[in-house]
Design a protein around this motif. Structure first.
Motif, PDB file in Angstrom:
ATOM      1  N   ALA A  13      -6.568   7.814  -1.558  1.00  0.00           N
ATOM      2  CA  ALA A  13      -5.118   7.926  -1.444  1.00  0.00           C
ATOM      3  C   ALA A  13      -4.726   8.921  -0.349  1.00  0.00           C
ATOM      4  O   ALA A  13      -3.793   8.693   0.415  1.00  0.00           O
ATOM      5  CB  ALA A  13      -4.529   8.363  -2.791  1.00  0.00           C
ATOM      6  N   ALA A  14      -5.467  10.019  -0.262  1.00  0.00           N
ATOM      7  CA  ALA A  14      -5.160  11.024   0.763  1.00  0.00           C
ATOM      8  C   ALA A  14      -5.383  10.463   2.157  1.00  0.00           C
ATOM      9  O   ALA A  14      -4.586  10.698   3.078  1.00  0.00           O
ATOM     10  CB  ALA A  14      -6.034  12.261   0.545  1.00  0.00           C
ATOM     11  N   ALA A  15      -6.463   9.716   2.330  1.00  0.00           N
ATOM     12  CA  ALA A  15      -6.735   9.127   3.639  1.00  0.00           C
ATOM     13  C   ALA A  15      -5.651   8.144   4.037  1.00  0.00           C
ATOM     14  O   ALA A  15      -5.208   8.090   5.184  1.00  0.00           O
ATOM     15  CB  ALA A  15      -8.098   8.435   3.616  1.00  0.00           C
ATOM     16  N   ALA A  44       1.840  -0.181   0.505  1.00  0.00           N
ATOM     17  CA  ALA A  44       0.422  -0.010   0.821  1.00  0.00           C
ATOM     18  C   ALA A  44      -0.225   1.051  -0.059  1.00  0.00           C
ATOM     19  O   ALA A  44      -1.354   0.891  -0.530  1.00  0.00           O
ATOM     20  CB  ALA A  44       0.266   0.364   2.297  1.00  0.00           C
ATOM     21  N   PHE A  45       0.512   2.144  -0.296  1.00  0.00           N
ATOM     22  CA  PHE A  45      -0.052   3.252  -1.062  1.00  0.00           C
ATOM     23  C   PHE A  45      -0.392   2.831  -2.492  1.00  0.00           C
ATOM     24  O   PHE A  45      -1.503   3.056  -2.973  1.00  0.00           O
ATOM     25  CB  PHE A  45       0.941   4.414  -1.074  1.00  0.00           C
ATOM     26  N   PHE A  46       0.547   2.199  -3.181  1.00  0.00           N
ATOM     27  CA  PHE A  46       0.309   1.844  -4.577  1.00  0.00           C
ATOM     28  C   PHE A  46      -0.552   0.589  -4.710  1.00  0.00           C
ATOM     29  O   PHE A  46      -1.165   0.373  -5.751  1.00  0.00           O
ATOM     30  CB  PHE A  46       1.640   1.684  -5.317  1.00  0.00           C
ATOM     31  N   PHE A  47      -0.619  -0.213  -3.664  1.00  0.00           N
ATOM     32  CA  PHE A  47      -1.567  -1.324  -3.682  1.00  0.00           C
ATOM     33  C   PHE A  47      -2.997  -0.773  -3.703  1.00  0.00           C
ATOM     34  O   PHE A  47      -3.847  -1.234  -4.473  1.00  0.00           O
ATOM     35  CB  PHE A  47      -1.356  -2.221  -2.465  1.00  0.00           C
ATOM     36  N   GLU A  48      -3.245   0.226  -2.855  1.00  0.00           N
ATOM     37  CA  GLU A  48      -4.570   0.850  -2.855  1.00  0.00           C
ATOM     38  C   GLU A  48      -4.843   1.557  -4.182  1.00  0.00           C
ATOM     39  O   GLU A  48      -5.978   1.537  -4.692  1.00  0.00           O
ATOM     40  CB  GLU A  48      -4.671   1.842  -1.701  1.00  0.00           C
ATOM     41  N   TYR A  49      -3.826   2.147  -4.760  1.00  0.00           N
ATOM     42  CA  TYR A  49      -3.963   2.816  -6.053  1.00  0.00           C
ATOM     43  C   TYR A  49      -4.416   1.828  -7.119  1.00  0.00           C
ATOM     44  O   TYR A  49      -5.351   2.097  -7.894  1.00  0.00           O
ATOM     45  CB  TYR A  49      -2.618   3.443  -6.420  1.00  0.00           C
ATOM     46  N   ASP A  50      -3.792   0.658  -7.162  1.00  0.00           N
ATOM     47  CA  ASP A  50      -4.149  -0.349  -8.159  1.00  0.00           C
ATOM     48  C   ASP A  50      -5.507  -0.975  -7.870  1.00  0.00           C
ATOM     49  O   ASP A  50      -6.227  -1.362  -8.796  1.00  0.00           O
ATOM     50  CB  ASP A  50      -3.064  -1.430  -8.218  1.00  0.00           C
ATOM     51  N   VAL A  51      -5.852  -1.108  -6.602  1.00  0.00           N
ATOM     52  CA  VAL A  51      -7.177  -1.628  -6.261  1.00  0.00           C
ATOM     53  C   VAL A  51      -8.263  -0.697  -6.791  1.00  0.00           C
ATOM     54  O   VAL A  51      -9.293  -1.150  -7.321  1.00  0.00           O
ATOM     55  CB  VAL A  51      -7.310  -1.823  -4.743  1.00  0.00           C
ATOM     56  N   ILE A  52      -8.032   0.605  -6.694  1.00  0.00           N
ATOM     57  CA  ILE A  52      -9.004   1.569  -7.203  1.00  0.00           C
ATOM     58  C   ILE A  52      -9.099   1.478  -8.725  1.00  0.00           C
ATOM     59  O   ILE A  52     -10.193   1.551  -9.310  1.00  0.00           O
ATOM     60  CB  ILE A  52      -8.631   2.987  -6.752  1.00  0.00           C
ATOM     61  N   LEU A  53      -7.969   1.281  -9.391  1.00  0.00           N
ATOM     62  CA  LEU A  53      -8.000   1.094 -10.845  1.00  0.00           C
ATOM     63  C   LEU A  53      -8.793  -0.159 -11.211  1.00  0.00           C
ATOM     64  O   LEU A  53      -9.566  -0.165 -12.175  1.00  0.00           O
ATOM     65  CB  LEU A  53      -6.586   0.993 -11.400  1.00  0.00           C
ATOM     66  N   LEU A  54      -8.611  -1.222 -10.443  1.00  0.00           N
ATOM     67  CA  LEU A  54      -9.381  -2.440 -10.684  1.00  0.00           C
ATOM     68  C   LEU A  54     -10.870  -2.195 -10.473  1.00  0.00           C
ATOM     69  O   LEU A  54     -11.713  -2.778 -11.177  1.00  0.00           O
ATOM     70  CB  LEU A  54      -8.890  -3.567  -9.766  1.00  0.00           C
ATOM     71  N   TYR A 183      -2.765   9.581 -11.712  1.00  0.00           N
ATOM     72  CA  TYR A 183      -1.349   9.229 -11.848  1.00  0.00           C
ATOM     73  C   TYR A 183      -0.463  10.350 -11.302  1.00  0.00           C
ATOM     74  O   TYR A 183       0.478  10.101 -10.531  1.00  0.00           O
ATOM     75  CB  TYR A 183      -1.048   8.974 -13.327  1.00  0.00           C
ATOM     76  N   MET A 184      -0.756  11.586 -11.689  1.00  0.00           N
ATOM     77  CA  MET A 184       0.043  12.714 -11.237  1.00  0.00           C
ATOM     78  C   MET A 184      -0.112  12.931  -9.730  1.00  0.00           C
ATOM     79  O   MET A 184       0.865  13.243  -9.030  1.00  0.00           O
ATOM     80  CB  MET A 184      -0.367  13.976 -11.999  1.00  0.00           C
ATOM     81  N   TYR A 185      -1.318  12.772  -9.233  1.00  0.00           N
ATOM     82  CA  TYR A 185      -1.526  12.940  -7.792  1.00  0.00           C
ATOM     83  C   TYR A 185      -0.709  11.908  -7.015  1.00  0.00           C
ATOM     84  O   TYR A 185      -0.048  12.234  -6.018  1.00  0.00           O
ATOM     85  CB  TYR A 185      -3.010  12.796  -7.459  1.00  0.00           C
ATOM     86  N   SER A 186      -0.758  10.663  -7.461  1.00  0.00           N
ATOM     87  CA  SER A 186      -0.018   9.602  -6.764  1.00  0.00           C
ATOM     88  C   SER A 186       1.486   9.819  -6.845  1.00  0.00           C
ATOM     89  O   SER A 186       2.225   9.460  -5.930  1.00  0.00           O
ATOM     90  CB  SER A 186      -0.382   8.240  -7.359  1.00  0.00           C
TER      91      SER A 186
END
Length: 643
Positions: A13-15, A44-54, A183-186
């Protein structure tokens, strides 16, 4: 694994955010102006977030894959535990009946015991010739055994299974804290929530599919990892609270921002109004899910969850374009669950029998005799005016007490203990038998069955060398079905189980009376197999008169009645020793400990399993714990997911 996942999420997420910010700053400099503050691309940010959860979910699926493959290698498991149906089952000659029990169905054995239980005791002497040593012979077609990760890494499993509080192990808490950290970081990364409160709304929207998939009863995630919806419900509640908190902070921040620059009403455009309605629906979901409301006004919780859950999807989609895709995914998951539940629903006739000794109602459904696995439960709706003006609208979960496709039983059987207004009304109906010849003292009513749900997942109980089934009170339904399934498969040569110990803790010794014929039949069935069965019943209430125990002076060999609480540590050690000496096929394949009862009993069994001597654990190939919820009586202490 949870810490690694959190670190991966944070770095990714940071990258992503850094790349977006760098691009924005470079564009501003090229235009010759001052550097603009970086603006994060939410899509884009939350798409990557959900991909990581997957990706994290994929790891859990990968861990469950060996057992999934081993289970579904047998074609009989492809649709086992999916849909109720009826099949014609021939009665094999190798199943015998105990003296006085011939020709009786499951429920009739229990009900008839009130009239002829003395004959069972007087004839039980014939059963003392049973050889209680581990049976001889070998399975012809044993199921494949895949050891659990807990058996392979007992030390790590012991630590992660430690209970932090009822229903929450250390492993679950670590998983929750990892999710909370990401979640808090995002939500807080590189943003001023007072000036840009949209981020909180974005993260809440991005987690709606997660919230809904954890709520559905036909749970896609649970199916993949081998967990029932009831075991994932704590995660559903946790994610739900985070989403509701983010949504409310999102709205309050906007209201505060607008009030500083003018009137809030000036900003109430159609999409904002839709957002306010969605906010109200989310708060309704949270408010009516509080335990005090669920336990007192369950129907209110049920209806509000259905209506508000659907409304949230619609109004959130109209609130912001970013939410449309996420709402479509969540809606598809919910719609799929509803469609499957519709296919799983049957309306049929059931026979009710009152069981005064247990304060329970026995329900037999002859038209449904196949389609479930031991440990699964069904949602029952009784379509009778005797249930009260609105009683027919209520649907309640109950563990199935019989085994699928059993040649000596007649259909699906439930045992419903009186524990509230609804179950008391059901018991009252059962006490009023139908008039007419052939009624057998039963009351026939129309019922709606939906299920089956839950169960052992990808674990195959008959693949273990030994089993210890611990139950408390009405949790005996789980132990009965599991013991019957092991004996049935053993008779067919399709079980590795050599040793089975059934432990039942009940308050009053009189509770044994209606189940005695059934226990006797199980012991007789075990004689025809290579599986040794012992049944230990313990009563915890002090008896008021010695006459109470007179009817239990002579019991079938293999059945004991003992005062006090069960010494579970000693019992488990005995099961391990007997299993280790049984000489199982292809070596030892472990011992499964199944428990169904009050939370305190489940916690105690968990401690007993963790304290087992490592030498004994290694000798049997590992010890695995399976905890089931008590669905034999009305329980509303947990959120039911999407009703």
């Amino acid at each position: 694994m949870a810490a690694s996942s959190v670190a991966t999420t944070v770095s990714t997420a940071a990258a992503s955010a850094s790349t977006v910010a760098t691009g924005a700053a470079a564009g501003a400099k090229a235009a010759g102006g001052a550097a603009a503050p970086p603006k994060l691309n939410s899509t884009a940010f939350f798409f990557e977030y959900d991909v990581i959860l997957l990706f994290v979910v994929g790891l859990f699926v990968l861990l469950a894959l060996p057992r999934m493959i081993a289970r579904f290698m047998r074609s009989s498991e492809w649709f086992a535990g999916c849909f109720f149906h009826s099949v014609k089952i021939p009665r094999p000659s190798k199943f015998t009946t105990y003296p006085g029990g011939s020709g009786l169905s499951f429920s009739e054995k229990m009900v008839s015991s009130r009239a002829d239980v003395e004959s069972v005791y007087s004839r039980s002497e014939d059963m003392h010739t049973v050889n209680m040593a581990v049976g001889s012979g070998a399975p012809k077609n044993p199921p494949a055994y895949i050891p659990s990760w807990a058996s392979l890494f007992p030390t790590g499993a012991k630590v992660l299974s430690t209970k932090i509080r009822p229903g929450y192990s250390l492993g679950v808490v670590v998983l929750m804290m990892g999710y909370l950290a990401v979640y808090m970081y995002s939500a807080l990364f590189d943003v001023n929530l007072f000036t840009s409160p949209a981020r909180l709304g974005d993260i809440a929207v991005s987690q709606m599919p997660t919230l809904y998939v954890l709520a559905t009863k036909n749970n896609v995630l649970g199916t993949l990892i081998g967990k029932g919806y009831e075991k994932l419900n704590s995660l559903h509640r946790f994610v739900g609270r985070l989403v509701v908190g983010a949504v409310n902070l999102h709205a309050l921040a906007y209201f505060a921002k607008w009030s500083q620059t003018g009137s809030i009403s000036e900003h109430l455009e159609p999409n904002i109004i839709c957002g306010v309605v969605a906010l109200g629906c989310m708060d309704v979901l949270w408010l009516f899910s509080l335990s005090a409301v669920r336990q007192t006004y369950y129907n209110l919780f049920y209806v509000s969850h259905v209506v508000a859950g659907i409304a949230v999807l619609v109004f959130t989609a109209y609130h912001m374009p970013f939410a449309v895709t996420y709402m479509e995914i969540a809606g598809a998951l919910y719609g799929f669950d509803r469609l499957v539940r519709l296919i799983q629903t049957r309306i049929t006739t059931a026979h009710l029998h009152a069981m005064p000794e247990l304060g329970a109602t026995c329900i037999q459904v002859p038209s449904v005799n196949a389609g479930w696995r031991a440990g699964q439960h069904v949602r029952l709706r009784v379509l009778s005016t005797g249930m009260g003006p609105l009683g027919w609208t209520e649907s309640h979960p109950f563990t199935i007490a019989s085994v699928s496709k059993h040649p000596s039983e007649e259909g699906l059987v439930l045992m419903v203990k009186k524990a509230g207004d609804w179950t008391t009304s059901l018991y009252g109906i059962a006490q009023e038998p139908d008039a007419g010849e052939g009624s057998s003292g039963s009351r026939r009513v129309k019922v709606m069955l939906t299920g089956p749900f839950g169960g052992p997942g990808h674990a195959v109980v008959t693949s273990y060398s030994g089993a210890m089934l611990v139950s408390g009170g009405s949790g005996i339904t789980y132990a009965l079905a599991t013991a019957q399934e092991i004996l049935q498969k053993s008779a067919e040569g399709a079980s590795r189980s050599r040793v089975v110990e059934l432990v039942w803790s009940v308050t009053d010794p009189a509770g044994l009376k209606p189940l005695l014929p059934l226990f006797a039949q199980l012991l007789v069935d075990a004689q025809t197999t290579y599986t040794s069965l012992r049944i230990s019943v313990f009563y915890t209430r002090a008896i008021t008169s010695p006459d109470v125990l007179k009817t239990f002076e002579r019991l079938p060999l293999g059945l004991t009645l003992t005062p006090g609480r069960p010494r579970l540590q000693k019992l488990l050690e005995g099961v391990a020793d007997r299993t280790a000496g049984s000489g199982g096929v292809d070596g030892m394949t472990g011992v499964v400990v199944g428990v169904c009862g009050p939370p305190a009993l489940g916690d105690e069994v968990g401690r007993v399993v963790r304290r087992l001597d490592p030498k004994r654990r290694k000798a049997v190939g590992g010890v695995e714990l399976h905890s089931e919820y008590v669905f034999a009586l009305l329980r509303r202490s947990f959120a039911d997911g999407c009703p």
